[in-house]
Each structure stands twice: as C-alpha cells, then as structure tokens.
Design an enzyme around this catalytic site. Sequence first.
Site, PDB file in Angstrom:
ATOM      1  N   SER A   1     -11.762  -3.235   5.458  1.00  0.00           N
ATOM      2  CA  SER A   1     -10.544  -2.466   5.167  1.00  0.00           C
ATOM      3  C   SER A   1     -10.718  -0.974   5.355  1.00  0.00           C
ATOM      4  CB  SER A   1     -10.108  -2.738   3.720  1.00  0.00           C
ATOM      5  OG  SER A   1     -11.031  -2.174   2.826  1.00  0.00           O
TER       6      SER A   1
ATOM      7  N   THR B   1      -9.235   4.715   4.984  1.00  0.00           N
ATOM      8  CA  THR B   1      -8.748   3.344   5.187  1.00  0.00           C
ATOM      9  C   THR B   1      -8.601   2.992   6.667  1.00  0.00           C
ATOM     10  OG1 THR B   1      -6.960   1.821   4.555  1.00  0.00           O
ATOM     11  CG2 THR B   1      -6.292   3.996   5.267  1.00  0.00           C
TER      12      THR B   1
ATOM     13  N   THR C   1      -8.558  -0.120   1.082  1.00  0.00           N
ATOM     14  CA  THR C   1      -8.750   1.323   1.213  1.00  0.00           C
ATOM     15  C   THR C   1      -9.775   1.677   0.166  1.00  0.00           C
ATOM     16  OG1 THR C   1      -6.431   1.647   1.764  1.00  0.00           O
ATOM     17  CG2 THR C   1      -7.551   3.549   0.848  1.00  0.00           C
TER      18      THR C   1
ATOM     19  N   ARG D   1       1.232   3.259  13.301  1.00  0.00           N
ATOM     20  CA  ARG D   1       1.675   3.240  11.897  1.00  0.00           C
ATOM     21  C   ARG D   1       0.688   4.044  11.035  1.00  0.00           C
ATOM     22  NH1 ARG D   1      -0.809   1.608   6.790  1.00  0.00           N
ATOM     23  NH2 ARG D   1       0.839   1.045   5.369  1.00  0.00           N
TER      24      ARG D   1
ATOM     25  N   THR E   1      -4.434   2.914  -3.655  1.00  0.00           N
ATOM     26  CA  THR E   1      -4.672   1.865  -2.667  1.00  0.00           C
ATOM     27  C   THR E   1      -3.531   0.854  -2.800  1.00  0.00           C
ATOM     28  OG1 THR E   1      -5.981   0.545  -4.218  1.00  0.00           O
ATOM     29  CG2 THR E   1      -7.193   2.065  -2.825  1.00  0.00           C
ATOM     30  N   GLY E   2      -3.301   0.106  -1.740  1.00  0.00           N
ATOM     31  CA  GLY E   2      -2.196  -0.858  -1.766  1.00  0.00           C
ATOM     32  C   GLY E   2      -1.122  -0.439  -0.784  1.00  0.00           C
TER      33      GLY E   2
HETATM   34  N1  ASP Z   1      -2.750   2.199   1.309  1.00  0.00           N
HETATM   35  C1  ASP Z   1      -3.230   1.730   2.571  1.00  0.00           C
HETATM   36  C2  ASP Z   1      -2.168   1.905   3.598  1.00  0.00           C
HETATM   37  O1  ASP Z   1      -1.009   1.659   3.312  1.00  0.00           O
HETATM   38  C3  ASP Z   1      -3.634   0.301   2.594  1.00  0.00           C
HETATM   39  C4  ASP Z   1      -4.289  -0.230   1.360  1.00  0.00           C
HETATM   40  O2  ASP Z   1      -4.714   0.494   0.494  1.00  0.00           O
HETATM   41  O3  ASP Z   1      -4.413  -1.426   1.217  1.00  0.00           O
HETATM   42  O4  ASP Z   1      -2.502   2.214   4.715  1.00  0.00           O
END
Ligand code: ASP
Length: 364
Positions: free
Chosen positions: A71, A229, A211, A239, A262-263
């Site tokens: 990730s 990330t 991330t 993106r 994160t997320g």
């Molecule tokens: N926040 C990150 C993103 O949207 C991805 C993640 O943390 O899972 O790129």
Amino acid sequence: MITRRHWLTGTAAAAAAAQTIQGAARNIVVASSNGLRACARAMEILKGGGDTLDAVIAGVNINEEDPEDDSVGYGGLPNEEGVVELDASVMHGPTRRGGSVAGLRGIKTPSKVARLVMEQTDHIMLVGEGALRFAKAYGFREENLLTEKSRLAWLVWKRSLRDAGGHNNWSDGLDAPPSKATAELRRMFPGVSDELLAYAWDRAVNPPAGTINCLALNSKGEISGVTTTSGLAWKIPGRVGDSPILGAGLYVDQDVGGAGSTGRGEENIRVAGAHTIVENLRHGMTPKEACLDALKRIARNYDNDRERLARFDISFYALRKDGAYAGASLWSGAARRGQLRPRQFAVNDGDRSRLENCGYLLER
Ligand code: ASP
C-alpha cells in the site's frame, strides 16, 4: 437571540481556548497500524536528539522500501493500467514548512522527494512527470516499482472485470474449453503458489487502500509529520488522494499539534480532515474528540446514512503538542479472516512500539 453580553463572553471563551497548547512535551511517535517499525525507528532518532521530520521520514522509509507492503512505495498496488503512482506529504513544525508530491512514478521513497520540494524549491507541491524530473535532478534513481506480486494482483483484477454479459477480453477466448475461475487462474499462472493466487484474488475483488501516516513530538515540543501512499488500488491514472494534500492527509501546526489520515481519501478531502482536527485541538478538544468531530462531518456528508457509509472506512490520528494523542475510525472494526477486529494505531513513547485501539464513530 445572542445578546451583547453573550457575544462578549462567547468570544472571550473562544480566545482563551484558542491559545497555544501548553504542557510538558515528551518524545512520542504515533502512526497508522502499519507503523510499528516506523515508530521504533523514529523514536531511536528522537532519543539521539534528531529532528522530528528526519525521524518520521526515516520511519516511513521502512514501509516505502518494503516490497511486502502493497500500500506504500515499492510494491504498492498499481493504477488501472498497472503502473504504480505514489503520493506523499511532509510538514515540519519548527520551520512551519511543508511539501508534497502526487502521482509520482518510478521513485521508491516519495516522502524524501516531498521533503526536497519543501526544502529546495519555492513551491509546495509537484505532480507527475514534473515531480519525477525533479527527483531525478536530485539524483533519485528511476526504478520499476511493480513487484511480481503486485503485477499478479493487477492482472487477476483485470481478468475479474466483466461487462453486463459477463465477458472480459482479458479472459480465455469464447472458443476456449469452459473452466472454473480458480482452475483458469492456476492454468494461467502455472508457477504460482495457491497462496499467492488467493492473495491476488482477494486484492482483485476487494481493492485495498493503505497508507502510512506518522507524527512525532520531541521533548523540546517540536512536532512534524509525514503521510505516504500508493493510493487506491486500480485507480484511474492521475487520481490523487488525500495523502499529499496539506490540510487533508496531513497537517501540523507547531503551536498546537499534528494530524493525519488513512482510508478513503475522497471523503477526507471534502472535510479537510487533518486541518479540521488541528483547529479542533486549538479550540480545546481532546485528540479523540477532535478526530471524532472530523468523522462526524464525513458522516454528515452522507446524511448519516449507515448503508452508504458502510461502503468505506477512514481513520484519523492526532498528536497534541503536550503529548496527548488518539486514533479514531469511522467504523468500530474491520472484518479480517472472518472476524471483526478493532481498528488500531501504533504508538511509541520510549520503549517498544505498541498498538492501541482507535476510538470510533459508528458501531458495526
Ligand atoms: N488515503 C489514501 C488515499 O486515498 C488511501 C488509504 O489510506 O488507504 O489515497
């Protein structure tokens, strides 16, 4: 009705609460749950008297360079065309500066490039081709970031896509003998273990996000942070998520503290989460309250509709200048191997790194 007296008492209270956070600082590092090793390395640097930004970057470099971490950095899952694109941001409290890169291809450690943008340019953010050229100008080596494992997961994802009629140009031709999906995968990747195929299939049908965010405070009260990330797996090329957006995936204010996330980045960008959290800390909330307030704003964007909110998760981490800290997630837990496990975050305040449970807004 707001009377003049109410208005005066209201503003006086807000002004009192909006002061710089005071309190005895201490060495402490907070990170997302994949940051146990990062916290330990960052703590070593803090103990040696090192700078807080040096500490967090050295910490997350472990994840960026680890091919097994799919990730972040090298080995990160690629975009829909099979190309790894990385995002990262850094903020250095003592100098009140920040830098970031987005959509960076071919460089294992985007956090180091984000730091160079901060230190060596008059800009804050570089993206794509320009960011790569900048990194190369500073001697970074361009490499293929796609590991065999990530390539396999991407290929399996490509083969899992279907049109309304169930057809996919990347699967066996219409004239091929019928076969089951797993048998088809085994035939297509003969040298690959069942375990690896199971991993690739899981990644293909449950596109993961991931991330690392890491925040550090030292005993002088200095604070810095980093978020890095490979973004959302199988994303549209170009993106950009929240991680490289100062104020969303990361924010640090030397007077108050820092926050990161994160997320699902799209939700975070819409509420400027990390900045919201730091402002909440400034106005007197605890780190947990500050994170939950940002999560409430995300839930509000969906009229608190649990069904739609259930389609994603997001976590925030906050470290206040006096050493108070917290992590909080939208949902109470995530399903792992058939079990609901609480979301966690990593902390190191001097000894071994440990995981602590996140607070949460919604119970699953
Ligand atoms: N926040 C990150 C993103 O949207 C991805 C993640 O943390 O899972 O790129």
